[in-house]
Design a protein around this motif. Structure first.
Motif, PDB file in Angstrom:
ATOM      1  N   PRO A   1       0.834  -1.213   0.000  1.00 49.02           N
ATOM      2  CA  PRO A   1       0.000   0.000   0.000  1.00 49.02           C
ATOM      3  C   PRO A   1       0.866   1.259   0.000  1.00 49.02           C
ATOM      4  CG  PRO A   1       0.025  -0.997   2.169  1.00 49.02           C
ATOM      5  CD  PRO A   1       0.740  -1.954   1.257  1.00 49.02           C
ATOM      6  N   ILE A   2       0.328   2.320  -0.565  1.00 55.09           N
ATOM      7  CA  ILE A   2       1.115   3.546  -0.699  1.00 55.09           C
ATOM      8  C   ILE A   2       0.388   4.743  -0.097  1.00 55.09           C
ATOM      9  CG2 ILE A   2       0.238   3.833  -3.081  1.00 55.09           C
ATOM     10  CD1 ILE A   2       2.963   5.256  -3.672  1.00 55.09           C
ATOM     11  N   LYS A   3       1.148   5.585   0.617  1.00 55.74           N
ATOM     12  CA  LYS A   3       0.695   6.932   0.995  1.00 55.74           C
ATOM     13  C   LYS A   3       1.794   7.842   0.507  1.00 55.74           C
ATOM     14  CE  LYS A   3      -2.642   6.437   4.520  1.00 55.74           C
ATOM     15  NZ  LYS A   3      -3.437   7.229   5.463  1.00 55.74           N
ATOM     16  N   LEU A   4       1.533   8.511  -0.576  1.00 54.96           N
ATOM     17  CA  LEU A   4       2.578   9.242  -1.287  1.00 54.96           C
ATOM     18  C   LEU A   4       3.143  10.385  -0.443  1.00 54.96           C
ATOM     19  CD1 LEU A   4       4.012   9.216  -4.024  1.00 54.96           C
ATOM     20  CD2 LEU A   4       2.321  10.880  -4.826  1.00 54.96           C
ATOM     21  N   CYS A   5       4.456  10.400  -0.364  1.00 56.09           N
ATOM     22  CA  CYS A   5       5.208  11.430   0.353  1.00 56.09           C
ATOM     23  C   CYS A   5       4.923  12.808  -0.263  1.00 56.09           C
ATOM     24  CB  CYS A   5       6.686  11.078   0.208  1.00 56.09           C
ATOM     25  SG  CYS A   5       7.824  12.097   1.132  1.00 56.09           S
ATOM     26  N   ASN A   6       4.944  13.827   0.574  1.00 52.51           N
ATOM     27  CA  ASN A   6       4.880  15.210   0.107  1.00 52.51           C
ATOM     28  C   ASN A   6       6.014  15.455  -0.898  1.00 52.51           C
ATOM     29  OD1 ASN A   6       5.252  18.034  -0.046  1.00 52.51           O
ATOM     30  ND2 ASN A   6       4.316  18.301   1.978  1.00 52.51           N
ATOM     31  N   LYS A   7       5.664  15.975  -2.053  1.00 47.20           N
ATOM     32  CA  LYS A   7       6.622  16.123  -3.155  1.00 47.20           C
ATOM     33  C   LYS A   7       7.865  16.933  -2.762  1.00 47.20           C
ATOM     34  CE  LYS A   7       7.991  15.424  -7.372  1.00 47.20           C
ATOM     35  NZ  LYS A   7       9.383  15.243  -6.926  1.00 47.20           N
ATOM     36  N   ALA A   8       7.700  17.827  -1.773  1.00 46.00           N
ATOM     37  CA  ALA A   8       8.831  18.666  -1.344  1.00 46.00           C
ATOM     38  C   ALA A   8       9.938  17.840  -0.686  1.00 46.00           C
ATOM     39  CB  ALA A   8       8.334  19.723  -0.363  1.00 46.00           C
TER      40      ALA A   8
ATOM     41  N   VAL B   1       4.496   7.182   7.337  1.00 47.37           N
ATOM     42  CA  VAL B   1       4.057   7.631   6.007  1.00 47.37           C
ATOM     43  C   VAL B   1       3.111   8.823   6.125  1.00 47.37           C
ATOM     44  CG1 VAL B   1       4.450   5.599   4.563  1.00 47.37           C
ATOM     45  CG2 VAL B   1       2.330   5.752   5.858  1.00 47.37           C
ATOM     46  N   ASN B   2       2.290   8.824   7.158  1.00 48.64           N
ATOM     47  CA  ASN B   2       1.395   9.972   7.359  1.00 48.64           C
ATOM     48  C   ASN B   2       2.187  11.253   7.603  1.00 48.64           C
ATOM     49  OD1 ASN B   2      -1.017   8.659   6.958  1.00 48.64           O
ATOM     50  ND2 ASN B   2      -1.278   8.118   9.123  1.00 48.64           N
ATOM     51  N   TYR B   3       3.225  11.137   8.423  1.00 44.79           N
ATOM     52  CA  TYR B   3       4.079  12.289   8.724  1.00 44.79           C
ATOM     53  C   TYR B   3       4.712  12.841   7.449  1.00 44.79           C
ATOM     54  CZ  TYR B   3       8.188  14.825  10.451  1.00 44.79           C
ATOM     55  OH  TYR B   3       9.155  15.768  10.675  1.00 44.79           O
ATOM     56  N   PHE B   4       5.258  11.962   6.624  1.00 47.77           N
ATOM     57  CA  PHE B   4       5.953  12.425   5.416  1.00 47.77           C
ATOM     58  C   PHE B   4       4.988  12.927   4.336  1.00 47.77           C
ATOM     59  CE2 PHE B   4       9.428  10.266   7.488  1.00 47.77           C
ATOM     60  CZ  PHE B   4      10.497  11.093   7.186  1.00 47.77           C
ATOM     61  N   THR B   5       3.738  12.501   4.413  1.00 43.38           N
ATOM     62  CA  THR B   5       2.706  13.022   3.510  1.00 43.38           C
ATOM     63  C   THR B   5       2.310  14.439   3.922  1.00 43.38           C
ATOM     64  OG1 THR B   5       1.838  10.816   3.119  1.00 43.38           O
ATOM     65  CG2 THR B   5       0.347  12.627   2.684  1.00 43.38           C
ATOM     66  N   ARG B   6       2.192  14.636   5.224  1.00 45.54           N
ATOM     67  CA  ARG B   6       1.672  15.874   5.789  1.00 45.54           C
ATOM     68  C   ARG B   6       2.698  16.999   5.803  1.00 45.54           C
ATOM     69  NH1 ARG B   6       0.548  13.717  10.758  1.00 45.54           N
ATOM     70  NH2 ARG B   6       2.477  14.571  11.569  1.00 45.54           N
ATOM     71  N   GLU B   7       3.923  16.676   6.213  1.00 46.20           N
ATOM     72  CA  GLU B   7       4.913  17.717   6.513  1.00 46.20           C
ATOM     73  C   GLU B   7       5.723  18.125   5.285  1.00 46.20           C
ATOM     74  OE1 GLU B   7       5.171  19.076   9.592  1.00 46.20           O
ATOM     75  OE2 GLU B   7       3.634  17.706  10.373  1.00 46.20           O
ATOM     76  N   THR B   8       6.092  19.394   5.256  1.00 48.93           N
ATOM     77  CA  THR B   8       7.100  19.868   4.308  1.00 48.93           C
ATOM     78  C   THR B   8       8.355  20.108   5.122  1.00 48.93           C
ATOM     79  OG1 THR B   8       5.401  20.968   3.002  1.00 48.93           O
ATOM     80  CG2 THR B   8       7.667  21.683   2.653  1.00 48.93           C
ATOM     81  N   LEU B   9       9.355  19.283   4.908  1.00 52.79           N
ATOM     82  CA  LEU B   9      10.538  19.346   5.765  1.00 52.79           C
ATOM     83  C   LEU B   9      11.519  20.401   5.274  1.00 52.79           C
ATOM     84  CD1 LEU B   9      11.074  15.510   6.210  1.00 52.79           C
ATOM     85  CD2 LEU B   9       9.845  17.082   7.714  1.00 52.79           C
ATOM     86  N   LYS B  10      12.093  21.130   6.250  1.00 55.94           N
ATOM     87  CA  LYS B  10      13.059  22.172   5.904  1.00 55.94           C
ATOM     88  C   LYS B  10      14.290  21.558   5.246  1.00 55.94           C
ATOM     89  CE  LYS B  10      13.605  26.052   8.905  1.00 55.94           C
ATOM     90  NZ  LYS B  10      14.181  25.958  10.185  1.00 55.94           N
TER      91      LYS B  10
END
Ligand SMILES: [Zn+2]
Length: 228
Positions: A3-10, A39-48
């Motif tokens: 299953p996939i939860k796509l990471c935030n593109k940033a 995976v939820n964290y990396f989908t939601r957040e834009t990391l500096k």
């Protein structure tokens, strides 16, 4: 298919233009986290400081965050120990490796073995190209497998010795006697009984699910049963 939860593109890179030649093993360094939390964290957040991984694994689930054909930022550094393994030619697997008390979650590792085996087969990757984050940059990751090299060696051994993806089902074998077990498991199970990690009934019988044998051998080789 996982299953996939796509990471935030940033947080990850472009489509790969190199072949996948390496698999890099990491740990999340959190305690008691789940693959889904990650995976939820990396989908939601834009990391500096952009960071990402292709897969997150716990004892129950395997989640895709960055698809294989995109570059995840999991082992980038200013300087490298390894000559050729980089984000652009590797897949990064993050293992939820510590429980809330800081103990190692062997079943998460076991799940990562099955994922790694499947990816090795899919991309024709040899065992010599399965690396720790540590082997590439010197970072203490995955810490339990850097601090205890035996645990890492055991991970590598298991990639060639065990068969991937065994589902637990109704006709799953349950061992009640050591004699019935495969030879590779016997010494470790014996130790686990001596240490009362496996309990016996009044007739001295035990009850161990077949899929748990590997975890017991792991714990033994990592020295868990030798603790006073
Ligand atoms: Zn790492």
């Amino acid at each position: 298919m996982y299953p996939i939860k796509l990471c935030n593109k940033a947080n990850y890179g472009s489509k790969r233009n190199k072949n996948i030649e390496y698999i890099v093993i990491h740990y999340t360094s959190n305690q008691g986290d789940t693959a889904l939390n990650n995976v939820n964290y990396f989908t939601r957040e834009t990391l500096k400081n952009p960071a990402s991984a292709n897969y997150f694994v716990d004892e129950k689930e395997i989640w895709v965050s960055v698809p294989d054909d995109f570059i995840a930022y999991h082992c980038g550094a200013k300087t490298y120990k390894h000559k050729t393994c980089r984000n652009s030619n590797s897949l990064g697997i993050e293992i939820c490796m510590n429980d809330k008390n800081g103990n190692i979650r062997y079943d998460s590792i076991k799940n990562a073995i099955s994922l790694t085996q499947n990816l090795m087969k899919k991309y024709n990757i040899p065992i010599s190209n399965i690396l720790r984050h540590y082997d590439i940059t010197g970072k203490n990751c995955p810490a339990p497998m850097v601090e205890n090299p035996k645990l890492w060696q055991e991970f590598l051994n298991s990639l060639t010795q065990t068969t991937p993806d065994k589902e637990i089902n109704d006709d799953m074998k349950i061992y009640t006697k050591i004699d019935e077990m495969p030879d590779w498991a016997k010494p470790s199970v014996k130790k686990a009984i001596d240490k009362k990690i496996i309990s016996t009934d009044k007739d001295g019988a035990i009850s161990v699910f077949e899929p748990n044998l590997q975890s017991l051998v792991w714990m033994d080789r990592a020295g868990i049963f030798d603790k006073k």
